[in-house]
Design a protein around this motif. Structure first.
Motif, PDB file in Angstrom:
ATOM      1  N   ALA A  19       5.035   9.096   5.996  1.00 55.95           N
ATOM      2  CA  ALA A  19       4.663   7.764   5.751  1.00 55.95           C
ATOM      3  C   ALA A  19       3.338   7.591   6.700  1.00 55.95           C
ATOM      4  N   MET A  20       3.239   8.493   7.753  1.00 58.33           N
ATOM      5  CA  MET A  20       1.699   8.570   8.392  1.00 58.33           C
ATOM      6  C   MET A  20       0.665   8.812   7.605  1.00 58.33           C
ATOM      7  N   GLY A  21       0.853   9.786   6.786  1.00 60.14           N
ATOM      8  CA  GLY A  21      -0.071  10.235   5.811  1.00 60.14           C
ATOM      9  C   GLY A  21      -0.505   9.229   4.905  1.00 60.14           C
ATOM     10  N   VAL A  22       0.571   8.724   4.412  1.00 56.13           N
ATOM     11  CA  VAL A  22       0.192   7.499   3.560  1.00 56.13           C
ATOM     12  C   VAL A  22      -0.344   6.501   3.896  1.00 56.13           C
ATOM     13  N   SER A  23       0.226   6.088   5.218  1.00 54.15           N
ATOM     14  CA  SER A  23      -0.380   4.848   5.730  1.00 54.15           C
ATOM     15  C   SER A  23      -2.066   5.204   6.110  1.00 54.15           C
ATOM     16  N   LEU A  24      -2.462   6.197   6.434  1.00 51.46           N
ATOM     17  CA  LEU A  24      -3.797   6.474   6.636  1.00 51.46           C
ATOM     18  C   LEU A  24      -4.717   6.223   5.364  1.00 51.46           C
ATOM     19  N   VAL A 214       4.988   1.850   3.433  1.00 47.29           N
ATOM     20  CA  VAL A 214       4.050   1.571   3.986  1.00 47.29           C
ATOM     21  C   VAL A 214       3.587   0.220   4.009  1.00 47.29           C
ATOM     22  N   VAL A 215       3.951  -0.300   2.737  1.00 45.27           N
ATOM     23  CA  VAL A 215       3.378  -1.874   2.577  1.00 45.27           C
ATOM     24  C   VAL A 215       4.498  -2.588   3.240  1.00 45.27           C
ATOM     25  N   PHE A 216       5.878  -2.076   3.390  1.00 44.56           N
ATOM     26  CA  PHE A 216       6.800  -2.687   3.765  1.00 44.56           C
ATOM     27  C   PHE A 216       6.634  -2.874   5.418  1.00 44.56           C
ATOM     28  N   GLY A 217       6.154  -1.879   6.036  1.00 46.61           N
ATOM     29  CA  GLY A 217       5.718  -2.100   7.537  1.00 46.61           C
ATOM     30  C   GLY A 217       4.794  -2.787   7.737  1.00 46.61           C
ATOM     31  N   GLY A 218       3.746  -2.707   6.696  1.00 51.04           N
ATOM     32  CA  GLY A 218       2.400  -3.559   7.131  1.00 51.04           C
ATOM     33  C   GLY A 218       1.062  -2.856   6.913  1.00 51.04           C
ATOM     34  N   LEU A 219       0.394  -3.093   5.845  1.00 52.30           N
ATOM     35  CA  LEU A 219      -0.827  -2.368   5.650  1.00 52.30           C
ATOM     36  C   LEU A 219      -1.732  -2.472   6.869  1.00 52.30           C
ATOM     37  N   GLY A 224       3.699  -0.128  12.395  1.00 56.55           N
ATOM     38  CA  GLY A 224       4.245  -0.741  11.373  1.00 56.55           C
ATOM     39  C   GLY A 224       4.842   0.114  10.182  1.00 56.55           C
ATOM     40  N   SER A 225       4.054   1.289   9.989  1.00 59.68           N
ATOM     41  CA  SER A 225       4.687   2.125   8.971  1.00 59.68           C
ATOM     42  C   SER A 225       6.002   2.913   9.295  1.00 59.68           C
ATOM     43  N   LEU A 226       5.775   3.210  10.807  1.00 57.44           N
ATOM     44  CA  LEU A 226       6.939   3.905  11.467  1.00 57.44           C
ATOM     45  C   LEU A 226       8.097   3.083  11.419  1.00 57.44           C
ATOM     46  N   VAL A 231      13.494   1.462   9.045  1.00 59.63           N
ATOM     47  CA  VAL A 231      14.423   0.600   8.552  1.00 59.63           C
ATOM     48  C   VAL A 231      14.843   1.056   7.201  1.00 59.63           C
ATOM     49  N   ILE A 232      13.835   1.433   6.296  1.00 54.54           N
ATOM     50  CA  ILE A 232      14.222   2.171   5.270  1.00 54.54           C
ATOM     51  C   ILE A 232      15.268   3.224   5.111  1.00 54.54           C
TER      52      ILE A 232
END
Lengths: 283, 293
Positions: A19-24, A214-219, A224-226, A231-232
């Motif tokens: 998720a960190m990768g995709v978040s970046l 990532v979108v769920f946590g906040g772009l 937020g991604s973490l 959560v998911i």
């Protein structure tokens, strides 16, 4: 700690790395990808083949898994990142599926759709946690570095940032390569955790899940991604007893979040800004 | 030679089914500028309604087909009301719509997993599949010819609807510029509902033909990813593009399956997508990107 809890935490670490990768890429550089599970697959298969057939130690094998993902991302990224907006997302679906289908049909190397069994279970609890901590520290420093700010500039206004002298094309490709490394490592760890991988594990649904988290946590919010991952992952684990409804709930949660709070749980704030807020002087 | 003609007819028949689905994609994209990934769900809804009505009431294909079309159309309108309209009214970021549509496709698929179970179902023999001899040149099944003909009929009807009726005019105006169309007095919400209804109904036609060609199961909607690829190859938002792209894709798929290997067909499909995007990102009939983003 029971084996079950440990398993969940390992899974949490693996998902968080991906998720960190995709978040970046999605949150900070603003490139929307629907094919990132393919990089996980590349990492997982490289590491599995290296450890099982060539007796490479798992640590260099995991890193090499990440490197292969980076190399593929570079060759894919240079031509395709010229596409803007939705078109890159569409291209990434095709690329992701193509990589998965190649893995599925390359019988002699990957054993095809039957999957790759007998991977040494090297992803123990300390290994997963250590990988997560090191990569998280690196990522949180990266997003506040010169490069991270350049990514955000690219996301917010592509034309203005290129006028300001940022090499926007290079930043986009670099961002994709770093995110591919994270996903490759996550895939390699997943292979070591389950000791079995199969191409179908890395299909479009998995890619969707990565982006959705990532979108769920906040772009634009790494913490937020973490949080979104936590959560998911926990929700899908908790609902495992009613497994029939699990995916239904997951889909419904996605829709409801988009309807009620499209900016995600954290928006574009980080945890630290909350911790610091009470001590900050009001102007 | 006979095999070639046979594969070409197979390809055109498969392509025409893709075309029915791809046109729905393109219609929605041309109005709202987002890729509706829940489209595959409407196809599954249509297939299951047709199957259910055929089994419980034993009516003919005409009645059950009509009910399937209406049901899938209404489901599409409902999806738009529940999931997309609240987002549409709040922001104009199409990314959020994209994610919501991914969520909707998961929801629809799993409703059928829970209600109908995951097993494969065969539609009763409502559509004839007897072999037909084409003037001694090749043999093909009546089903392939029928799906080709009905796709032509439905696409022709859509073309008439878009070019001859007032609502068709409004849809064309909205595809050009939704905001301005709204300012000129078009009821935008009703218009979008109509577009979703038409797209859902066309998907149901595709769904019925696909569940005869393969079988019916909750994940059948995943096949729309190919229709989506076809829409991109033809140019997103362009209806003739969607049809041409679908025919090209159907032909490519069947010729690959017939002459190279059937395992390669999916790989060919996705390579075509990537190559199209690299060479001409807007597709064969697409408008230039700067004009429409």
């Amino acid at each position: 700690m029971s084996g079950y809890t440990e398993g969940i935490i390992i899974l949490l670490c693996i998902n968080a790395i991906a998720a960190m990768g995709v978040s970046l890429l999605t949150g900070f550089t603003g490139i929307f990808s629907l094919g990132h599970a393919a990089y996980m697959a590349l990492g997982a298969y490289t590491t599995a083949i290296l450890t099982v057939q060539h007796d490479v130690h798992w640590l260099p094998a995991i890193l090499l898994g990440g490197v292969v993902a980076v190399a593929v991302a570079y060759f894919i990224g240079v031509p395709t990142l010229k596409l803007m907006g939705d078109y890159y997302a569409i291209a990434s679906i095709g690329l992701g599926e193509a990589i998965r289908l190649i893995l599925e049909n390359w019988q002699s190397v990957t054993r095809g759709a039957r999957g790759y069994p007998g991977i040494d279970p090297y992803t123990t609890f300390p290994v997963a946690l250590a990988f997560f901590l090191v990569l998280a520290v690196f990522m949180f420093n990266l997003i506040n570095s010169r490069f991270g700010r350049a990514c955000k500039a690219c996301r917010d206004d592509y034309i203005a940032s290129s006028l300001l002298g940022f090499n926007t094309a290079r930043i986009r490709v670099l961002s994709l390569m770093i995110s591919a490394f994270y996903c490759g490592v996550a895939g390699a760890l997943l292979g070591g955790f389950l000791s079995f991988i199969q191409p179908v594990m890395f299909d479009m649904l998995k890619s969707t899940e990565l982006t959705a988290v990532v979108v769920f946590g906040g772009l634009g919010s790494m913490s937020g991604s973490l949080l979104g991952t936590a959560v998911i992952t926990l929700v899908t684990e908790l609902f495992r007893p009613i497994s029939q409804y699990r995916m239904l709930i997951y889909g419904a949660v996605l829709v409801i979040i988009m309807v009620l709070r499209p900016e995600g749980i954290m928006g574009n704030r980080e945890f630290l800004s909350w911790v610091k807020a009470p001590f900050r002087r009001r102007a | 030679m006979a095999t070639l003609i046979q594969q070409i007819i197979n390809g055109l028949s498969l392509g025409s089914v893709y075309a029915l689905i791809a046109v729905g994609y393109s219609l929605v994209y041309s109005i709202l500028l987002f890729s509706n990934f829940a489209h595959g769900g409407f196809l599954v809804i249509g297939g299951y309604i047709c199957y259910g009505v055929l089994h419980t009431f034993g009516t003919g294909i005409w009645v059950s087909g009509a009910l399937a079309l209406a049901g899938a159309g209404l489901a599409a309108v409902l999806t738009e009301r529940l999931a997309y309209r609240p987002i549409r009214e709040r922001t104009n970021v199409t990314l959020y719509l994209l994610i919501a549509s991914l969520g909707m496709s998961i929801v629809i698929e799993n409703i059928f997993v829970i209600v109908a179970g995951g097993r494969f179902r065969a539609l009763p023999p409502v559509i004839p599949t007897t072999p037909v001899n084409l003037m001694g040149m090749a043999t093909t099944s009546a089903f392939d010819l029928l799906s080709l003909v009905s796709a032509v009929v439905f696409l022709g009807a859509l073309q008439l609807f878009l070019s001859k009726t007032r609502w068709g005019l409004a849809i064309r105006a909205a595809a050009y510029d939704l905001r301005t169309a709204g300012l000129m007095g078009v009821n935008v919400n009703l218009l979008i509902s109509i577009v979703f209804f038409v797209a859902g109904a066309l998907a149901a036609v595709g769904g019925i033909f696909l569940s005869v060609r393969y079988t019916l199961y909750p994940q059948l909607g995943a096949i729309t990813i190919k229709a989506f690829v076809a829409a991109v190859i033809g140019g997103l938002g362009s209806l003739p593009g969607a049809v041409v792209g679908s025919l090209i894709l159907g032909l490519a798929e069947m010729l690959t399956a017939g002459f190279i290997s059937s395992q390669m067909r999916d790989l060919v499909v996705f390579s075509m997508l990537v190559i199209t995007l690299l060479v001409k990102p807007t597709g064969l009939f697409g408008k230039s990107v700067s004009e429409k983003v």
